[in-house]
Design an enzyme around this catalytic site. Structure first.
Site, short mmCIF file in Angstrom:
data_model
loop_
_atom_site.label_atom_id
_atom_site.label_comp_id
_atom_site.label_asym_id
_atom_site.label_seq_id
_atom_site.Cartn_x
_atom_site.Cartn_y
_atom_site.Cartn_z
N ASN A 43 34.70 13.33 39.89
CA ASN A 43 34.83 14.77 40.10
C ASN A 43 33.65 15.26 40.95
O ASN A 43 32.49 15.10 40.56
CB ASN A 43 34.84 15.48 38.74
N HIS A 79 30.48 19.43 41.38
CA HIS A 79 29.08 19.85 41.38
C HIS A 79 28.35 19.50 42.67
O HIS A 79 27.22 19.96 42.88
CB HIS A 79 28.37 19.32 40.13
N HIS A 107 38.31 20.64 40.66
CA HIS A 107 38.83 21.75 39.87
C HIS A 107 38.72 23.01 40.70
O HIS A 107 37.62 23.51 40.95
CB HIS A 107 38.02 21.89 38.56
N ARG A 150 38.84 26.46 40.52
CA ARG A 150 38.81 27.51 39.49
C ARG A 150 39.22 28.84 40.10
O ARG A 150 39.07 29.09 41.29
CB ARG A 150 37.41 27.61 38.88
N ARG A 190 34.02 29.22 41.81
CA ARG A 190 32.57 29.10 41.63
C ARG A 190 31.98 27.88 42.33
O ARG A 190 30.79 27.83 42.58
CB ARG A 190 32.21 29.08 40.15
N GLU A 228 42.58 19.64 39.39
CA GLU A 228 42.55 20.35 38.11
C GLU A 228 42.75 21.84 38.37
O GLU A 228 42.14 22.40 39.30
CB GLU A 228 41.22 20.13 37.40
N THR A 260 34.89 23.47 31.11
CA THR A 260 36.09 23.54 30.29
C THR A 260 35.76 23.14 28.86
O THR A 260 35.34 22.02 28.60
CB THR A 260 37.18 22.62 30.86
N GLU A 284 45.36 13.76 29.75
CA GLU A 284 43.94 13.47 29.80
C GLU A 284 43.31 13.97 28.50
O GLU A 284 43.29 15.17 28.23
CB GLU A 284 43.26 14.13 31.00
N HIS A 321 35.50 14.22 30.27
CA HIS A 321 34.61 15.29 29.83
C HIS A 321 33.42 14.73 29.07
O HIS A 321 33.56 14.13 28.00
CB HIS A 321 35.30 16.35 28.97
#
Length: 246
Positions: free
Chosen positions: A8, A11, A44, A46, A50, A71, A102, A152, A193
Site C-alpha cells: 500500500n 503514505h 485507498h 479516501r 487526504r 480500496e 481504517t 480481506e 492492517h
C-alpha cells in the site's frame, strides 16, 4: 504456499501531500516495490483525498493494469470511479472522516443490500470484489448473500496485541477460524492492517490459505531508514519465516 505481497503506497502520497508537491511519487514507489518482488499495489482513495489522489489511481492502473487493488468506501462516487477506471480488484472498506486509519471492518449486518448492490455492479464490470471484515462469524454468515470474490481479514487486533501473548493467541485463533469459514465459501482469503516483518511469521503460521497480504504503513516507515526496495524485500523474507503458534 507463500501469499502475494501487495504494498500500500498511501503514505508515500501522505508525505507528498504535506507540501502539495510532486514528490515522492506513488507511481515511482510502485515501480520500486514491484521490481523488489511485490506482486501488486494497493491504494485507498479516501473521500477526503487526504493522501492518494484521483490522478494517482489513474496513473497506477494505466501503468500496472493487472496489479492494482483499489480500496474505497461503498459510496456512489467511489463506485463510479471504479467502474470508469476498472482496477483488477476493489476492496470495499468502511470510512470515517475523523479516523486516522481504517478502524474496523464493514458492518455487513447493517449494509447487506447496499453492499450486495455494489458488489454486483463491480463484478458485472469484471472487477474482483474483496470485503474488508473483522474475524466475526456473524458477519461471515452473509457472504453467500453479498457474493464477493474475496475477503480481506482485518488483522489490526492481532497486530496491536502482538506483545501480549494471551491476547495475541486469542486474536490468532479468531483469524484462523474466520479464515476457514471464508475458504469454505470458496472465496479468496486476504489479510491486512498493522502487519509488519515482525508479526507476519506468527500470522502465517496460524492462519492457513492466505492468498494476499496488503501492507503499507509499517513498510513505508521502515523504508525511511533502509529504503523502499530493502523494506519490501525484508517483508518478503519474513513471509517465508513461518512461526507456528497455535
Amino acid at each position: 504456499m507463500t501469499p502475494d505481497l501487495f504494498v500500500n503506497v498511501d503514505h508515500i502520497a501522505t508525505l507528498r501531500q504535506a507540501r502539495r508537491g510532486l514528490s515522492p511519487c506513488p507511481l515511482q514507489a510502485a515501480k520500486i516495490v514491484l521490481e523488489a518482488g511485490a506482486k501488486g499495489i494497493t491504494v485507498h482513495l479516501r473521500e477526503d483525498r487526504r493522501h492518494i489522489q484521483d490522478r494517482d489511481v489513474l496513473a497506477l492502473i494505466q501503468a500496472h493494469p493487472q496489479q492494482i487493488t483499489l480500496e474505497m468506501a461503498p459510496t456512489a462516487e467511489m463506485l463510479g470511479i471504479a467502474l470508469k477506471l476498472k482496477p483488477k480488484q476493489v476492496t470495499l472498506v468502511p470510512e470515517l472522516r475523523r479516523e486516522l486509519t481504517t478502524e474496523s471492518g464493514l458492518n455487513l449486518l447493517a449494509q447487506t443490500e447496499e453492499l450486495k448492490a455494489h458488489t454486483a455492479r463491480l463484478r458485472e464490470a469484471g472487477i474482483g470484489v474483496s470485503l474488508f471484515l473483522d474475524p466475526d462469524p456473524r458477519q461471515l454468515e452473509l457472504l453467500s448473500v453479498i457474493e464477493p470474490t474475496a475477503v480481506e481479514l482485518h488483522t489490526g487486533k492481532f497486530a496491536s496485541d502482538f506483545e501480549k501473548p494471551e491476547a495475541r493467541e486469542k486474536a490468532l485463533l479468531e483469524l484462523s477460524v474466520a479464515g476457514k469459514l471464508i475458504q469454505d465459501h470458496k472465496l479468496k482469503l486476504n489479510a491486512g492492517h498493522g502487519l509488519d516483518a515482525l508479526n507476519l511469521p506468527a500470522l502465517l503460521g496460524s492462519v492457513e490459505g492466505i492468498a494476499e497480504l496488503h501492507i503499507g504503513f509499517a513498510l513505508v516507515a521502515r523504508a525511511v531508514f533502509v529504503g523502499l526496495r530493502e523494506a519490501t524485500q525484508e517483508t518478503l523474507r519474513s513471509m517465508t519465516a513461518v512461526e507456528v503458534t497455535l
